[in-house]
Write an enzyme that holds these catalytic residues in place. Structure first.
Site, mmCIF file in Angstrom:
data_model
loop_
_atom_site.group_PDB
_atom_site.id
_atom_site.type_symbol
_atom_site.label_atom_id
_atom_site.label_comp_id
_atom_site.label_asym_id
_atom_site.label_seq_id
_atom_site.Cartn_x
_atom_site.Cartn_y
_atom_site.Cartn_z
ATOM 1 N N SER A 1 0.826 -1.207 0.000
ATOM 2 C CA SER A 1 0.000 0.000 0.000
ATOM 3 C C SER A 1 0.865 1.263 0.000
ATOM 4 O O SER A 1 1.950 1.283 0.579
ATOM 5 C CB SER A 1 -0.867 -0.015 1.261
ATOM 6 O OG SER A 1 -1.440 1.245 1.507
ATOM 7 N N TYR B 1 -2.455 5.497 -4.288
ATOM 8 C CA TYR B 1 -3.574 6.409 -4.109
ATOM 9 C C TYR B 1 -3.244 7.605 -4.972
ATOM 10 O O TYR B 1 -2.080 7.951 -5.145
ATOM 11 C CB TYR B 1 -3.676 6.871 -2.653
ATOM 12 C CG TYR B 1 -4.316 5.851 -1.787
ATOM 13 C CD1 TYR B 1 -5.612 5.437 -2.043
ATOM 14 C CD2 TYR B 1 -3.639 5.306 -0.714
ATOM 15 C CE1 TYR B 1 -6.217 4.494 -1.248
ATOM 16 C CE2 TYR B 1 -4.242 4.364 0.086
ATOM 17 C CZ TYR B 1 -5.528 3.954 -0.194
ATOM 18 O OH TYR B 1 -6.122 3.019 0.588
ATOM 19 N N THR C 1 -6.037 2.654 -6.766
ATOM 20 C CA THR C 1 -7.288 2.586 -6.001
ATOM 21 C C THR C 1 -8.176 3.752 -6.404
ATOM 22 O O THR C 1 -7.782 4.913 -6.284
ATOM 23 C CB THR C 1 -6.990 2.629 -4.489
ATOM 24 O OG1 THR C 1 -6.187 1.493 -4.159
ATOM 25 C CG2 THR C 1 -8.273 2.597 -3.674
ATOM 26 N N LYS D 1 -8.539 -0.698 -9.087
ATOM 27 C CA LYS D 1 -9.232 -1.314 -7.950
ATOM 28 C C LYS D 1 -10.347 -0.397 -7.439
ATOM 29 O O LYS D 1 -10.144 0.814 -7.329
ATOM 30 C CB LYS D 1 -8.214 -1.573 -6.841
ATOM 31 C CG LYS D 1 -8.777 -2.180 -5.582
ATOM 32 C CD LYS D 1 -7.642 -2.640 -4.672
ATOM 33 C CE LYS D 1 -8.157 -3.164 -3.361
ATOM 34 N NZ LYS D 1 -8.672 -2.097 -2.498
ATOM 35 N N HIS E 1 -13.924 -1.845 -1.311
ATOM 36 C CA HIS E 1 -12.913 -1.475 -0.315
ATOM 37 C C HIS E 1 -13.213 -2.155 1.038
ATOM 38 O O HIS E 1 -13.069 -1.558 2.104
ATOM 39 C CB HIS E 1 -12.895 0.052 -0.151
ATOM 40 C CG HIS E 1 -11.521 0.605 0.146
ATOM 41 N ND1 HIS E 1 -10.760 1.261 -0.781
ATOM 42 C CD2 HIS E 1 -10.786 0.606 1.275
ATOM 43 C CE1 HIS E 1 -9.618 1.647 -0.234
ATOM 44 N NE2 HIS E 1 -9.602 1.250 1.011
HETATM 45 C C1 GLV Z 1 -7.372 2.660 3.400
HETATM 46 O O1 GLV Z 1 -7.336 2.260 2.282
HETATM 47 C C2 GLV Z 1 -8.335 2.234 4.344
HETATM 48 O O2 GLV Z 1 -9.299 1.561 3.944
HETATM 49 O O3 GLV Z 1 -8.169 2.557 5.513
#
Ligand code: GLV
Length: 387
Positions: free
Chosen positions: A107, A130, A156, A252, A276
């Site tokens: 991430s 991100y 994402t 995603k 998510h």
């Molecule tokens: C970050 O992607 C989260 O879901 O905290």
């Protein structure tokens, strides 16, 4: 010592061993948590067709994901703050994944940096980005991922704004954790976690600190998200990012057929059907209900992956049978990591693999190439008739 036979055993151990703030961060959905709950309960509605007297020898769960051979169609999902669940968590999880033969995704909001994970692993991993407002930061981030040998990026798309998770606000979630009296009292009961954490230098957002300018408080995830994330992200920007990277791209956070078609248009290599993990739009459809229509619409033009709700190899098989060509697991591996470090992630992968393989056999199939929708009993109207 508990005999670990299922992912739920790992979750229970994880809950005992990791500070509440980080357990809650993982084990929560946004607002009422409806979508978070339905991601798993909707899987339960699908059943298997038991078949018998079929030769079950020589089975294999090996397939390819994004042209890469994998031991089973599972990848570790990008999970922010993994290095707070266990000291050096991203490095440990990446090692477990590479030893098992499945992809690991780092991430942007990891504790261990891209360079650090690359230095402690042997195989290329995937890097999740991100989309931040700071274009220089984005360019540098992509260049760093290239230099680290990452084989794909995962962009994402469903976190332009932050879905509120009540517990994170109540717990004052941050990395490193703020030592409030309540947090300290709780941490005092998590000795093993604390000792390992004291011994590692990796306690902040490794990809951000020292790399992003004008970030006033990188420790606070929600404050930093609100400040740095690009709420203006649109498909033109997605196209730019795809060009900026110049390699394989996975988009995603796709939950709608129209967005899946856009992902094909912009030239992505794969999509992840995902909400998510129920952490963003509460009230959205569970991922497993959304999957079939998306596979029908674009499955012949793009590799469709899946996440949100996978807690077993049976879930992986259900998603595969409905057309997903790979599943990301987030919580399932974090439970293992928090419970037992690298060995726990390996255990989570072993459990999922065993469940996948045995279920496939009991459905009368020897390879995943032989598995299709036919192995399932899906209740009528499962996808729902929504107007
Ligand atoms: C970050 O992607 C989260 O879901 O905290």
């Amino acid at each position: 010592m508990t005999v670990i036979t299922e992912i739920e055993d790992l979750r229970r151990l994880y809950r005992r061993r990791v500070p509440k703030m980080f357990y809650d961060y993982c084990e929560t959905g946004s607002w009422s948590q409806q979508t978070f709950r339905e991601n798993t309960t909707d899987f339960d509605q699908i059943r298997f067709r038991q078949r018998v007297a079929i030769d079950m020898t020589n089975r294999s769960t090996a397939v390819e994901m994004l042209g890469q051979e994998v031991a089973m169609p599972v990848a570790l999902a990008p999970v922010g703050l993994t290095g707070m669940q266990h000291a050096d968590g991203e490095i440990l999880a990446a090692r477990a994944a590479e030893n098992f033969g499945v992809p690991f995704t780092l991430s942007t909001l990891s504790i261990c940096s891209i360079e650090d994970v690359a230095a402690h692993t042997r195989k290329p991993f995937w890097f999740q980005v991100y989309t931040l407002k700071d274009d220089d930061f984005m360019q540098r981030l992509m260049a760093r991922a290239h230099d680290a040998g990452c084989s794909a990026i995962v962009i994402t798309l469903d976190l332009q704004v932050h879905g509120q998770r009540h517990k994170d606000l109540k717990n004052g979630l941050s990395a490193p954790p703020k030592l409030t009296p309540a947090a300290l009292a709780n941490m005092a009961t998590k000795i093993g976690w604390g000792l390992k954490m004291l011994r590692t230098p990796r306690r902040g957002f490794g990809n951000v600190i020292g790399h992003a300018e004008g970030v006033s408080d990188p420790s606070s995830l929600s404050a930093w998200t609100a400040e740095a994330f690009d709420a203006a992200l649109d498909w033109d920007r997605v196209r730019q990012l795809i060009d900026m990277w110049g390699g394989k791209v996975i988009l995603k956070g796709i939950l709608d057929v129209e967005d899946a078609k856009k992902a094909v248009e912009v030239g992505a290599d794969a999509i992840v059907v995902s909400n998510h993990g129920g952490r963003q739009l509460d009230g959205a459809l569970s991922s497993i209900r959304a999957l079939p229509a998306i596979v029908d619409a674009v499955g012949d033009r793009i590799e469709v992956h899946f996440d949100s709700g996978i807690r077993s190899g049976q879930d992986v098989l259900k998603a595969w049978a409905l057309g997903a060509r790979g599943c990301m697991i987030g919580r399932a591996f974090v439970y293992g990591l928090g419970a037992m470090g690298q060995a726990g992630v390996t255990r989570a992968l072993e459990l999922i693999h065993k469940e996948l393989d045995t279920t496939m056999a009991l459905c009368g199939r020897r390879t995943l190439a032989d598995v299709d929708r036919d192995i399932l009993l899906v209740p009528e109207g499962f996808e729902g008739r929504w107007a």
